[in-house]
Enzyme design. Structure first.
Site, PDB file in Angstrom:
ATOM      1  N   CYS A 178       7.043  -6.847   6.573  1.00  0.00           N
ATOM      2  CA  CYS A 178       7.879  -6.323   7.428  1.00  0.00           C
ATOM      3  C   CYS A 178       8.944  -7.096   8.139  1.00  0.00           C
ATOM      4  O   CYS A 178       8.452  -8.157   8.467  1.00  0.00           O
ATOM      5  CB  CYS A 178       7.263  -5.056   8.308  1.00  0.00           C
ATOM      6  SG  CYS A 178       8.854  -4.107   9.011  1.00  0.00           S
ATOM      7  N   CYS A 235       1.953  -2.012  15.500  1.00  0.00           N
ATOM      8  CA  CYS A 235       1.865  -1.836  14.044  1.00  0.00           C
ATOM      9  C   CYS A 235       1.246  -3.237  13.252  1.00  0.00           C
ATOM     10  O   CYS A 235       1.459  -4.293  13.444  1.00  0.00           O
ATOM     11  CB  CYS A 235       3.390  -1.598  13.490  1.00  0.00           C
ATOM     12  SG  CYS A 235       3.368  -1.637  11.689  1.00  0.00           S
ATOM     13  N   CYS A 291       3.583   8.473   0.733  1.00  0.00           N
ATOM     14  CA  CYS A 291       3.966   7.813   1.849  1.00  0.00           C
ATOM     15  C   CYS A 291       4.172   6.255   1.184  1.00  0.00           C
ATOM     16  O   CYS A 291       3.419   5.521   0.783  1.00  0.00           O
ATOM     17  CB  CYS A 291       3.111   7.527   3.004  1.00  0.00           C
ATOM     18  SG  CYS A 291       3.523   6.417   4.296  1.00  0.00           S
ATOM     19  N   GLU A 349       0.761  -1.126   0.144  1.00  0.00           N
ATOM     20  CA  GLU A 349      -0.315  -0.009   0.107  1.00  0.00           C
ATOM     21  C   GLU A 349       0.844   1.142  -0.074  1.00  0.00           C
ATOM     22  O   GLU A 349       1.933   1.342   0.648  1.00  0.00           O
ATOM     23  CB  GLU A 349      -0.808  -0.138   1.139  1.00  0.00           C
ATOM     24  CG  GLU A 349      -1.694  -1.338   1.254  1.00  0.00           C
ATOM     25  CD  GLU A 349      -2.814  -1.282   2.227  1.00  0.00           C
ATOM     26  OE1 GLU A 349      -3.859  -1.831   2.160  1.00  0.00           O
ATOM     27  OE2 GLU A 349      -2.682  -0.694   3.530  1.00  0.00           O
ATOM     28  N   CYS A 403      -0.665   6.396  10.092  1.00  0.00           N
ATOM     29  CA  CYS A 403       0.589   5.502  10.283  1.00  0.00           C
ATOM     30  C   CYS A 403       0.109   4.517  11.052  1.00  0.00           C
ATOM     31  O   CYS A 403      -0.622   4.318  12.070  1.00  0.00           O
ATOM     32  CB  CYS A 403       1.316   6.566  11.189  1.00  0.00           C
ATOM     33  SG  CYS A 403       2.583   7.604  10.067  1.00  0.00           S
ATOM     34  N   CYS A 421       7.397  -4.336  15.304  1.00  0.00           N
ATOM     35  CA  CYS A 421       6.832  -3.464  16.296  1.00  0.00           C
ATOM     36  C   CYS A 421       5.345  -3.774  16.984  1.00  0.00           C
ATOM     37  O   CYS A 421       4.508  -4.044  15.847  1.00  0.00           O
ATOM     38  CB  CYS A 421       6.710  -1.940  15.701  1.00  0.00           C
ATOM     39  SG  CYS A 421       8.308  -1.829  15.129  1.00  0.00           S
TER      40      CYS A 421
HETATM   41  S1  SF4 Z   1       6.143   0.164  12.490  1.00  0.00           S
HETATM   42 FE1  SF4 Z   1       5.571  -1.530  11.132  1.00  0.00          FE
HETATM   43  S2  SF4 Z   1       6.436  -1.303   9.080  1.00  0.00           S
HETATM   44 FE2  SF4 Z   1       7.586   0.158  10.551  1.00  0.00          FE
HETATM   45  S3  SF4 Z   1       9.317  -1.228  11.247  1.00  0.00           S
HETATM   46 FE3  SF4 Z   1       7.910  -1.545  12.653  1.00  0.00          FE
HETATM   47  S4  SF4 Z   1       6.808  -3.376  11.915  1.00  0.00           S
HETATM   48 FE4  SF4 Z   1       7.842  -2.524  10.509  1.00  0.00          FE
END
Ligand code: SF4
Length: 346
Positions: free
Chosen positions: A114, A121, A107, A94, A339, A118
């Site tokens: 990923c 996220c 963005c 995306e 975000c 995190c």
């Molecule tokens: S915030 Fe999400 S996309 Fe960004 S590094 Fe952490 S896990 Fe990956």
């Protein structure tokens, strides 16, 4: 057995020129095709109208153009646009266009899923499937530039690498894409308008400084206390704050460019005076500013935006210590484009 055709955009300009010479054509033909591929963002060889039909057929026989396709496009009530982008192998990432009164920002994603984990996220829930190629990153920018012209009557003004993926875990391809975006043979954008946002991979931050990159650096910090940061960003155990600090000092010594810290304040996680004092201390190591970002809950409700009082306390303490602080309101929440919300849900 049919041989797999090569992605023509994996070739450099020199390689393309050499290819034409080997075919008994002029090297100049390589320049023409290169211009079609990058500056004019051709989707097919047939788009290349100043190239002869025979040459177009020869290219078709030897190569493919793995152009992205915008599968679905959603527009938010606040004007934000989210593209679900289909890649040549069917995977989806995306990218988001964020308009304000004075700028339009793209963005963009750098990985499918990923590499990092995190906990706040949505992208982290998609395991990393692969890195994006330079042309796939470039195409996202071109698609958003076209949408910016169409909907807002102005070209794209800024780019942030804050979509899906950790850009420094796909460093070489991100750099190649930025080279194309900033080159006069690509989009000719100034690197000063590009920000690469990382969760903080110390070795690569140092490499970026050594490579003398000209774009801006943002770090998703979220806590300046190791125990807290490791709870919300588990890879902090491998790359603790001391290593990050040392890499940022190295970056500043070499580039003399300020760092932006992206920072979300969650209730019950990083909203105490101790958390604020630790951030103030961290900000003093290297010239920097803080962007406090409004949090967008993902469905499980484990992370909640902190109280206004806690946010006010952060802002007042940072300002008292002469640290520049901006508060970023979230955009595109109604289409899961804000975000931390990108998770291929559409
Ligand atoms: S915030 Fe999400 S996309 Fe960004 S590094 Fe952490 S896990 Fe990956």
């Amino acid at each position: 057995m049919a041989t797999k055709k090569k992605d023509i955009r994996a070739l450099t300009k020199t390689q393309l020129r050499d290819f034409f010479v080997k075919q008994g054509d002029k090297a100049f033909r390589g320049n023409q095709v290169y211009e079609w591929l990058w500056q004019k963002a051709a989707h097919t060889f047939d788009d290349m109208t100043n190239i002869s039909k025979e040459t177009r057929q020869m290219l078709e026989d030897n190569f493919v153009i793995n152009h992205i396709k915008v599968d679905t496009m959603q527009r938010s009530a606040d004007g934000t646009v989210k593209n679900a982008v289909r890649l040549h192998d069917g995977l989806i990432v995306e990218s988001v266009l964020i308009p304000t009164a004075t700028r339009t920002t793209a963005c963009v994603s750098s990985q499918v899923g990923c590499s990092l984990d995190c906990r706040f996220c949505a992208t982290a829930r998609l395991k990393r499937m692969r890195n994006l190629n330079p042309d796939e990153i470039y195409d996202q920018v071109v698609a958003i530039d076209n949408e910016s012209r169409l909907y807002f009557d102005r070209p794209l003004s800024n780019i942030v690498f804050m979509g899906m993926g950790e850009p420094l875990m796909n460093y070489n391809n991100v750099i190649k894409a930025i080279d194309k975006i900033t080159s006069e043979e690509g989009l000719g954008m100034s690197p000063k308008r590009i920000t690469v946002s990382t969760s903080g991979v110390p070795k690569i931050i140092k490499k970026m400084a050594d490579d003398d990159v000209k774009f801006n650096l943002a770090v998703s910090l979220h806590s300046a206390i190791d125990e807290v940061r490791t709870t919300i960003m588990p890879f902090n155990e491998t790359f603790p704050l001391n290593d990050l600090r040392e890499a940022l000092e190295y970056w500043y010594a070499k580039t003399k460019r300020k760092i932006s810290y992206e920072y979300v304040v969650w209730g019950g996680i990083n909203d105490t005076q101790k958390d604020i004092d630790a951030l103030v201390k961290f900000c003093k190591y290297v010239p920097s500013k803080v962007n406090i970002i409004e949090y967008n809950p993902i469905d499980d409700g484990e992370f909640q935006q902190a109280s206004n009082e806690a946010l006010e306390n952060y802002i007042a303490t940072l300002e008292k210590n002469r640290i520049v602080v901006n508060v970023r309101r979230s955009r595109g929440k109604d289409i899961d484009a804000a975000c931390g919300q990108l998770a291929n849900k559409s």
